[in-house]
Structures are given as C-alpha cells and as structure tokens.
Design an enzyme around this catalytic site. Sequence first.
Site, PDB file in Angstrom:
ATOM      1  N   ARG A 248       6.435  15.144   7.562  1.00  0.00           N
ATOM      2  CA  ARG A 248       6.080  16.241   6.677  1.00  0.00           C
ATOM      3  C   ARG A 248       5.826  17.494   7.517  1.00  0.00           C
ATOM      4  NH1 ARG A 248       3.312  11.644   5.042  1.00  0.00           N
ATOM      5  NH2 ARG A 248       3.874  10.881   2.960  1.00  0.00           N
ATOM      6  N   LYS A 275      -1.159  12.230   5.257  1.00  0.00           N
ATOM      7  CA  LYS A 275      -1.406  12.342   3.821  1.00  0.00           C
ATOM      8  C   LYS A 275      -2.078  11.091   3.288  1.00  0.00           C
ATOM      9  CE  LYS A 275       0.970  13.152  -0.577  1.00  0.00           C
ATOM     10  NZ  LYS A 275       2.281  13.420  -1.232  1.00  0.00           N
ATOM     11  N   HIS A 337      10.669  19.963   3.354  1.00  0.00           N
ATOM     12  CA  HIS A 337      10.400  18.629   2.826  1.00  0.00           C
ATOM     13  C   HIS A 337      11.698  17.934   2.403  1.00  0.00           C
ATOM     14  CE1 HIS A 337       7.358  15.727   1.513  1.00  0.00           C
ATOM     15  NE2 HIS A 337       8.186  15.434   0.531  1.00  0.00           N
ATOM     16  N   ARG A 340      13.297  15.247   4.601  1.00  0.00           N
ATOM     17  CA  ARG A 340      12.871  13.860   4.434  1.00  0.00           C
ATOM     18  C   ARG A 340      13.722  13.171   3.361  1.00  0.00           C
ATOM     19  NH1 ARG A 340       7.855  11.935   5.734  1.00  0.00           N
ATOM     20  NH2 ARG A 340       7.320  11.300   3.597  1.00  0.00           N
ATOM     21  N   HIS A 363       5.162   6.304   3.648  1.00  0.00           N
ATOM     22  CA  HIS A 363       4.740   6.197   2.256  1.00  0.00           C
ATOM     23  C   HIS A 363       3.716   5.071   2.127  1.00  0.00           C
ATOM     24  CE1 HIS A 363       8.592   8.244   0.545  1.00  0.00           C
ATOM     25  NE2 HIS A 363       7.684   9.106   0.959  1.00  0.00           N
ATOM     26  N   TYR A 373       1.587  -6.398   7.994  1.00  0.00           N
ATOM     27  CA  TYR A 373       2.799  -6.971   8.584  1.00  0.00           C
ATOM     28  C   TYR A 373       3.710  -5.848   9.083  1.00  0.00           C
ATOM     29  CZ  TYR A 373       7.424  -9.176   8.704  1.00  0.00           C
ATOM     30  OH  TYR A 373       8.666  -9.604   9.068  1.00  0.00           O
TER      31      TYR A 373
END
Length: 414
Positions: A248, A275, A337, A340, A363, A373
């Site tokens: 970002r 974020k 942005h 991305r 995310h 994991y």
Amino acid sequence: MAKIISPLTSTEVKHAKPKEKEYNLADGNGLMLRIKPSGSKIWLFNYYRPFTKKRANLGFGQYPDVTLAKAREKRAEARALLADDIDPKDHKNQHAQAEKERLTNTLQTLYLTWFNVKKSEIKENTANEIKRMLDLHVMPKLGSIAISKLTAPMVIDIIKPISEKGKLETVKRICQRLNNIMIFALNTGVINNNPLSGINHAFEAPKVRNMPTLKPDELPKFMEDLKYASIKLTTLLLIEWQLHTITRAGEAAGAKWAEIDFTENVWVIPAERMKMKREHLIPLTDKTLDILARMKPLSGHKDYIFPSYNNPLTHTNPSTVNMAIKRMGYKDKLVGHGLRSLASTTLNEQGFDADVIEAALAHADKNEVRRIYNRADYLERRRKLMYWWSEHIEQAQIGKTTQKNNIINLKVQG
C-alpha cells in the site's frame, strides 16, 4: 394519643405573616411551611432516615413558586421512597448530580475522551483525519450541547449542507464517527440510548468506485511511460518499489532502512504500520534489492528509504505516487493502489495459489489457524511468487510478457 393536625388551606399559606422568630405551619405527614422573619416561606418535609432513624429535613422549595398542592405531591413521592427504605434526600442529591453530569457531558467533552482512547488503536494519519473532520464539520455547532440532548434531526440538519455538496463519503464517515462517540457514551453510562443510530439513512450512500487500475496487458506501456517520465529519481524508484513489493502507498512511502533484513533478504514491516495491525514480511527480489542499492547513496544515512524532498527527516508523502502517475497521463486510469489490483489480477490469471496471493497482499485471514500456518510455510512460497512478479515487471519493461512456466532459473532459496 397522637396529635391531630388539620391540613393547611391555600388561604392560610398565602396570609401567613412573618414573626420575630421563624415558625412552622404543619400540614401533616411530615410536611410543613417554615415562615422566616424576612417573610420568605419554605416548604420542608420532616422524616426519619431509613435504618438510622435519625430525623432530617428535606426542602421542597419556596412558596409561592411551589404551591401547597405541589408540595403535597412532593411529600407523597418522598413517602413512597421511604416505604422502599430509600432516603429521599440522598435520592434528590443523586438525581441532581446525575443531571449535572448529564448536562456537563457535552458532545465536545465525550468526543475528546473517546478520541484519546481511539487514537491509541489507529494510525496517526487516520487519527488526524478523524479530528480534522469532526473539528471542522461538527464540533463548532454541536460541541457545546449536552450529549443527552442530541437528537437525530438536530445532527442531520448540520450534516445536510455537506451532503448537498456531494461529499457523500465525508457524510458517511461523520455519521460513523458520531455513532462511535455515542456508543462510547452509552457503554460508559453517560446516556441510556443512542438517538443517532440511524442518521446515515437520511443521506444518499456514497457510490462504490473501484480504484482505477490497468489490465495486465497494459503493464508494458506503463513501464515504458515510467521509464521516460519527468519525475524525481526518488519518486520513480518509489513507484517501482510499490509495484514490485505489492504494498500500500503508506507502507511503501514509510519504508525504513531498519526494516530491511539484508541477511534473509526480507522487508519486515512492523504491525503498527500495517492496515491489519500485524507484522508483514516481504521477500526481496533481485530487483527490489537493486532499488535499495540505488537509494543507498541518497538516503542510506537517513531513517527513511524514500525521504521527503522538502523535509528529509520524514518520508515521502504517500500521495506522491498518485500525483506522479497522474502527471504521466494516467488520470482516471490508474492510481497507486491500482498497482496492487494489477498484481492480484495478473498473479491469479497465472494460476498462483489464491492463499499465497492474499498473503502477499497482506489481506486479513479470518482463519486464525491458517494465518499461523501462513507465516511458517507461505514465506518461501511467496518468495517464488515475488520473484516471478519482479521478473514479469522486468520483462514488461522491454515490451515482453511473461508466462509462469517460462520462469525456470530464478534465484530462489528454499
């Protein structure tokens, strides 16, 4: 035998004259009118305190402001409290204190208390944005009003001019933040209900607009335009850094040298800068290491990799990339942005594991077990993905497209 007291009449109360010393006129059941030498007449209720059984007087106010009928109503209320072992004087004092707190707990007061708690949970830029918005649009007109006195029509009337200007996103955020404050007041016992819970429904919802981005086959043209763009070297390298690392704007612009682990070739972004508020690791490729090598002479002695041109002690403004892309002729076609989104689309089209892509994009993963994991296993899988993505960008710079199966001899460990 108990003394029988005849109830007072309105005429007796009205014509009671002052004497040299104060005296009382009894109405019965503890109610009396005290006439002072000054001529003032005060209603008093004499009673036994619950449990201690000590005598006490409770003032009901001054005649004629409080009539005989009103004084008798107050007596009935007091005796009802006594029947439940509640001291009417304590009850009155508590009610008065609660009313005082209710009226002194203004929106401004609760807003500042809430904000001091909230700002410790969010990024500084977000906190500053919230404060600017409320200080500009809400507090000048509503800040001095007791929060318990706020009504939906009152607040809607203040927000309506902003809505009429088409600033629907601002309206949405104001409604959200005011409700945050009201819920805080509700949870801390200042108010008993939230009359602002539905104010957002009084306004048109902002239209959802996707961030402008490019199609995968438009990347070569963008890289060609970037190569010849009339922008500062730091800005150009920041755009490339943001593109290659799939980060970002704020994360890329705020990158610090201290966050780079050159031993493991990993960029470790601390949780407070993310974020999702959790640490994010980004494997570095040959290209991203090359970007760092080119920035080293320019900022290696500073904290930030991409320092601000005007103030080298801080980092480049996160909006710098957007402004540069706009000047390159990509207005309404691409924003920072959107880089991305371009990466996500390309990587998904190439058949990379969706979970690995999501991890690379930092995310949130709602599956806590899988998130743990991810950290242990996905880093090396992401390293392969990041190397492919960097190579793809490099190929686009020379006008070629890359297929996943063509990348064989990547310098990837693990």
